[in-house]
Design an enzyme around this catalytic site. Structure first.
Site, mmCIF file in Angstrom:
data_model
loop_
_atom_site.group_PDB
_atom_site.id
_atom_site.type_symbol
_atom_site.label_atom_id
_atom_site.label_comp_id
_atom_site.label_asym_id
_atom_site.label_seq_id
_atom_site.Cartn_x
_atom_site.Cartn_y
_atom_site.Cartn_z
ATOM 1 N N CYS A 1 -5.624 -3.125 2.770
ATOM 2 C CA CYS A 1 -5.359 -3.091 4.212
ATOM 3 C C CYS A 1 -6.617 -3.166 5.081
ATOM 4 O O CYS A 1 -7.208 -4.220 5.213
ATOM 5 C CB CYS A 1 -4.507 -1.847 4.502
ATOM 6 S SG CYS A 1 -3.441 -2.067 5.944
ATOM 7 N N GLU B 1 0.840 -1.215 0.000
ATOM 8 C CA GLU B 1 0.000 0.000 0.000
ATOM 9 C C GLU B 1 0.873 1.264 0.000
ATOM 10 O O GLU B 1 1.928 1.273 0.639
ATOM 11 C CB GLU B 1 -0.869 -0.036 1.272
ATOM 12 C CG GLU B 1 -1.825 1.144 1.417
ATOM 13 C CD GLU B 1 -2.651 1.078 2.713
ATOM 14 O OE1 GLU B 1 -2.263 0.361 3.666
ATOM 15 O OE2 GLU B 1 -3.684 1.774 2.761
ATOM 16 N N LYS C 1 -9.393 2.534 -2.230
ATOM 17 C CA LYS C 1 -9.745 2.007 -0.903
ATOM 18 C C LYS C 1 -11.117 2.517 -0.446
ATOM 19 O O LYS C 1 -11.354 3.735 -0.411
ATOM 20 C CB LYS C 1 -8.660 2.442 0.087
ATOM 21 C CG LYS C 1 -8.725 1.797 1.461
ATOM 22 C CD LYS C 1 -7.477 2.196 2.257
ATOM 23 C CE LYS C 1 -7.310 1.460 3.557
ATOM 24 N NZ LYS C 1 -6.052 1.807 4.228
#
Ligand SMILES: NC(=O)CCC(=O)C(=O)O
Length: 261
Positions: free
Chosen positions: A146, A43, A112
């Site tokens: 994540c 990331e 995200k």
């Protein structure tokens, strides 16, 4: 159906894209010598979590990173789950995962969905609003970032649409290493899919990161696991196993979605 994977568990230089491109180039060259099918990066690998300086260091339209990965994909004939970058447009900055195929084309992007307040993402980043489904070499995959792994319903929304492997790119801190491992194993078992999770190593001014990138099979068994430091984690996965396990315990047929969303 067999795919060779290489996860680049990079130590990311805080707020220093040039240094990170150089390091990524070196790691990609080393990983490519083993002729992997897919190389995975972590990331926010060009900037790290230097969120207060995104005005100057975010990648406009992710163009520099896309170009970098396209060139590497063609040079080494390899697909990239190219980690995520701070991707600036007129509306703000998104945390965007880039999928580049071995022909050197941008095949898909995912921004995200769930912003992580504990690391101030909501103050500096805009959330995405689309799924992370993509195809590489004709296989159906999903990519998330994540904190997204804490939302099983989000992952399920991808596997009910056919994803056979879940790619996770991350900057996951060391104090929650046990959450990282257990959540990833759970996502693999409950979705009967491979999980390929690439974390970063090293530290920034606020966090020590866990490393421990993982490749997990659809039975929940760990095929490969990195240590805490920078390394290239390699593994071979056989996608045939997904169909076999889904046949043995047919959870996708047995779901009762009328009773839950
Ligand atoms: N970069 C992230 O989204 C970190 C998520 C995390 O640490 C967690 O515990 O969740």
């Amino acid at each position: 159906m067999k795919l060779k994977i290489a996860c680049l568990q990079m130590d990311i230089a805080f707020g220093n894209p040039e240094k990170n491109y150089q390091n990524a180039e070196k790691l990609i060259e080393a990983a490519a010598s083993d002729q992997p099918d897919i190389i995975v990066l972590p990331e926010l690998w060009t900037t790290g979590y230097d969120l207060t300086r995104l005005d100057t260091i975010a990648d406009k339209g992710a163009l520099q990173t896309i170009e970098f990965l396209k060139n590497a994909a063609k040079k080494y004939n390899v697909n990239f789950v190219g980690g995520s970058v701070a991707n600036r447009d007129d509306k703000g900055v998104k945390n965007t995962l880039l999928i580049i195929n071995r022909e050197g084309e941008l095949s898909s992007e995912y921004s995200k969905l769930h912003l992580f307040k504990l690391m101030d993402e909501h103050l500096y980043l805009e959330a995405g609003c689309e799924k992370g489904l993509f195809k590489l070499d004709n296989h159906a995959f999903a990519g998330v970032i994540c904190y997204d792994i804490r939302f099983p319903e989000w992952i399920r929304a991808h596997t009910t649409e056919g994803a056979e492997a879940l790619f996770v790119v991350a900057e996951w801190p060391a104090p929650r290493l046990s959450h990282w491992r257990n959540l990833l194993i759970a996502r693999a078992i409950e979705n009967q899919c491979f999980v390929i999770a690439c974390n970063r190593s090293g530290s920034d001014p606020n966090n020590q990161f866990a490393g421990h990138s993982l490749v997990i099979d659809p039975w929940g068994e760990i095929i490969a696991e990195a240590g805490a430091d920078e390394e290239i984690l390699t593994a071979e996965i056989d996608l045939k196993l997904v169909g076999e396990i889904r046949k043995q315990i047919p959870i996708f047929e047995d779901r009762r979605p009328d009773y839950y969303k």
